[in-house]
Design an enzyme around this catalytic site. Sequence first.
Site, PDB file in Angstrom:
ATOM      1  N   HIS A  24       0.918  -1.005   0.184  1.00 24.85           N
ATOM      2  CA  HIS A  24      -0.060  -0.020   0.138  1.00 24.85           C
ATOM      3  C   HIS A  24       0.877   1.131   0.110  1.00 24.85           C
ATOM      4  CE1 HIS A  24      -3.184   2.720   1.058  1.00 24.85           C
ATOM      5  NE2 HIS A  24      -4.076   1.866   0.622  1.00 24.85           N
ATOM      6  N   ASP A  31      -7.992  -5.740   0.300  1.00 30.77           N
ATOM      7  CA  ASP A  31      -8.366  -6.555  -0.856  1.00 30.77           C
ATOM      8  C   ASP A  31      -7.913  -7.925  -0.773  1.00 30.77           C
ATOM      9  OD1 ASP A  31      -9.870  -4.261  -1.873  1.00 30.77           O
ATOM     10  OD2 ASP A  31      -8.377  -3.514  -3.120  1.00 30.77           O
TER      11      ASP A  31
HETATM   12  N1  CMC Z   1       3.879  -7.311  -5.282  1.00 31.89           N
HETATM   13  C1  CMC Z   1       5.394  -7.460  -5.156  1.00 31.89           C
HETATM   14  N2  CMC Z   1       6.033  -6.309  -4.954  1.00 31.89           N
HETATM   15  C2  CMC Z   1       5.523  -5.140  -4.579  1.00 31.89           C
HETATM   16  C3  CMC Z   1       4.277  -4.902  -4.417  1.00 31.89           C
HETATM   17  C4  CMC Z   1       3.528  -6.284  -4.512  1.00 31.89           C
HETATM   18  N3  CMC Z   1       2.066  -6.030  -4.624  1.00 31.89           N
HETATM   19  N4  CMC Z   1       3.968  -3.569  -4.193  1.00 31.89           N
HETATM   20  C5  CMC Z   1       4.885  -3.273  -4.047  1.00 31.89           C
HETATM   21  N5  CMC Z   1       5.989  -4.002  -4.405  1.00 31.89           N
HETATM   22  C6  CMC Z   1       7.624  -3.830  -4.241  1.00 31.89           C
HETATM   23  C7  CMC Z   1       8.102  -2.849  -5.603  1.00 31.89           C
HETATM   24  O1  CMC Z   1       8.314  -3.391  -6.769  1.00 31.89           O
HETATM   25  C8  CMC Z   1       9.101  -2.049  -5.055  1.00 31.89           C
HETATM   26  O2  CMC Z   1      10.065  -2.720  -5.039  1.00 31.89           O
HETATM   27  P1  CMC Z   1      11.790  -2.031  -5.409  1.00 31.89           P
HETATM   28  O3  CMC Z   1      12.040  -1.143  -4.271  1.00 31.89           O
HETATM   29  O4  CMC Z   1      12.698  -3.384  -5.349  1.00 31.89           O
HETATM   30  O5  CMC Z   1      11.529  -1.446  -6.601  1.00 31.89           O
HETATM   31  C9  CMC Z   1       8.551  -1.788  -3.633  1.00 31.89           C
HETATM   32  O6  CMC Z   1       7.605  -2.765  -3.154  1.00 31.89           O
HETATM   33  C10 CMC Z   1       7.853  -0.374  -3.595  1.00 31.89           C
HETATM   34  O7  CMC Z   1       6.929  -0.268  -4.437  1.00 31.89           O
HETATM   35  P2  CMC Z   1       5.951   0.952  -5.058  1.00 31.89           P
HETATM   36  O8  CMC Z   1       5.674   0.431  -6.234  1.00 31.89           O
HETATM   37  O9  CMC Z   1       7.113   2.066  -5.037  1.00 31.89           O
HETATM   38  O10 CMC Z   1       4.942   1.298  -4.176  1.00 31.89           O
HETATM   39  P3  CMC Z   1       3.697   2.291  -4.178  1.00 31.89           P
HETATM   40  O11 CMC Z   1       3.421   2.770  -3.092  1.00 31.89           O
HETATM   41  O12 CMC Z   1       4.093   3.156  -5.205  1.00 31.89           O
HETATM   42  O13 CMC Z   1       2.690   1.205  -4.755  1.00 31.89           O
HETATM   43  C11 CMC Z   1       0.584  -0.225  -4.681  1.00 31.89           C
HETATM   44  C12 CMC Z   1       1.580   0.870  -3.924  1.00 31.89           C
HETATM   45  C13 CMC Z   1      -0.574  -0.505  -3.897  1.00 31.89           C
HETATM   46  C14 CMC Z   1       0.317   0.211  -5.952  1.00 31.89           C
HETATM   47  C15 CMC Z   1       1.514  -1.746  -4.676  1.00 31.89           C
HETATM   48  O14 CMC Z   1       1.981  -2.032  -3.688  1.00 31.89           O
HETATM   49  C16 CMC Z   1       0.733  -2.509  -5.721  1.00 31.89           C
HETATM   50  O15 CMC Z   1       0.679  -2.481  -6.709  1.00 31.89           O
HETATM   51  N6  CMC Z   1       0.246  -3.523  -4.758  1.00 31.89           N
HETATM   52  C17 CMC Z   1      -0.595  -4.621  -5.515  1.00 31.89           C
HETATM   53  C18 CMC Z   1      -2.061  -4.016  -5.762  1.00 31.89           C
HETATM   54  C19 CMC Z   1      -2.794  -3.788  -4.875  1.00 31.89           C
HETATM   55  O16 CMC Z   1      -3.136  -4.728  -3.925  1.00 31.89           O
HETATM   56  N7  CMC Z   1      -3.570  -2.843  -4.517  1.00 31.89           N
HETATM   57  C20 CMC Z   1      -4.753  -2.388  -3.567  1.00 31.89           C
HETATM   58  C21 CMC Z   1      -4.331  -1.417  -2.613  1.00 31.89           C
HETATM   59  S1  CMC Z   1      -5.367  -1.407  -1.139  1.00 31.89           S
HETATM   60  C22 CMC Z   1      -7.227  -0.881  -1.985  1.00 31.89           C
HETATM   61  C23 CMC Z   1      -7.051   0.570  -2.309  1.00 31.89           C
HETATM   62  O17 CMC Z   1      -7.165   1.416  -1.424  1.00 31.89           O
HETATM   63  O18 CMC Z   1      -6.968   0.733  -3.422  1.00 31.89           O
END
Ligand code: CMC
Length: 424
Positions: free
Chosen positions: A307, A364
């Site tokens: 998240h 989720d």
């Molecule tokens: N699976 C594997 N690796 C992940 C994931 C994941 N779900 N989420 C983040 N990472 C890794 C990412 O690859 C990165 O690694 P590195 O530092 O080696 O490059 C690190 O963690 C930081 O990730 P980020 O993309 O910079 O994090 P963010 O804050 O921009 O993204 C997120 C947050 C929710 C978009 C992402 O965690 C994600 O895509 N999760 C899966 C989708 C999901 O479950 N979304 C629902 C969120 S809760 C409901 C809502 O409020 O919408």
Amino acid sequence: MSEANTKKATLKLNGQEIELPIYSGTLGPDVIDVKDVLASGHFTFDPGFMATASCESKITYIDGNAGILLHRGYPIDQLATKTDYLETCYLLLNGELPTPEQKKEFDSQVRNHTMVHDQVSRFFNGFRRDAHPMAIMVGVVGALSAFYHNNLDLDDVNHREITAIRLIAKVPTLAAWSYKYTVGQPFIYPRNDLDYAENFLHMMFATPADRDYKVNPILAKAMDRIFTLHADHEQNASTSTVRLAGSTGANPYACISAGIAALWGPAHGGANEAVLKMLDEIGSVENVAPFMEKVKTKEVKLMGFGHRVYKNFDPRAKVMKETCDEVLGALGINDPQLELAMELERIALSDEYFIKRNLYPNVDFYSGIILKAIGIPTSMFTVIFALARTIGWITHWLEMQSTAHKIGRPRQLYTGETQRDIQR
Ligand code: CMC
């Protein structure tokens, strides 16, 4: 607008010093007002809005490190277990929980607006039967603009408030119909003798052939809790989209439709559907370890994990997991996908890769499993999120409309061609 602190930030830029005011909220980090940077000929740069507070708000507070989510000051776990969804809606809209009389009046107001104009029901026929229900929702909720445009004066507080009631009341009807349409069943009209969650489940699952259809109270309770846990979440991508669209003075139904579109993505509300697809793909517990290797090499994402704001745990996920256990226990369901989900959770919570990146199950991860147990088809998961989040979107829209605001108009770091002439 909040008063500036005596604290100030000083930005040193090309030998010049710019003093930037700092504002404090009631909770959370102070914010630095960067407007004066513009006069120096610079923009601030924060793609993904990682460090940007886009507005001032009194609705929802999140402390991502501590796993705290408060609506109007009340913790989400208390709201989920001690109120029903419509009470949470009332709280979000009005700032206080309703008295018993206010609750009665609010429930009845919502019940009286559950029908949609009959012409709306024909609008569905323009969609293919295999359309994704979210595509239908973007269209039909946006189409409500055509029904409530001329008598909507954005400067009239009564018009704005009735819009909120209409949306909370009508979106479940449209959501259930978006499902009925795709399975080729007749639309079931709302029943005002049922409560909010019961009415939704009734419109989803009753058929004209089954006159005695009764909603299972365990499922209605679980549904109501899912709605409450998704009601609002501060300035997330879809809410920010609603605010941005609303900042132009656009029709609120169109703004909510924009919110639904933004929610649809798998990084946001589309994740609940994606979790179930991922579990289907993995298939069985022995495939979990190789799948996790693919996650680590970034071939795939672990859906339902991570998240932007919560870096320790998602407080909604905690209540959702309890609800998940309750529902599956009460229904006597022993779902092999649940075993799979628990194995994923176990590995992720103990593996260095996930610990280092603060990746925890989010709301989720569990909601998909409960929705499946309730009998909701996967393609409707995000629609249910949209239904529940409508109150959050419209509350933020109302807050913005009732205070002075500017059109949202970010700038950019331009890296394209410099000016050139057409050579012909
Ligand atoms: N699976 C594997 N690796 C992940 C994931 C994941 N779900 N989420 C983040 N990472 C890794 C990412 O690859 C990165 O690694 P590195 O530092 O080696 O490059 C690190 O963690 C930081 O990730 P980020 O993309 O910079 O994090 P963010 O804050 O921009 O993204 C997120 C947050 C929710 C978009 C992402 O965690 C994600 O895509 N999760 C899966 C989708 C999901 O479950 N979304 C629902 C969120 S809760 C409901 C809502 O409020 O919408």
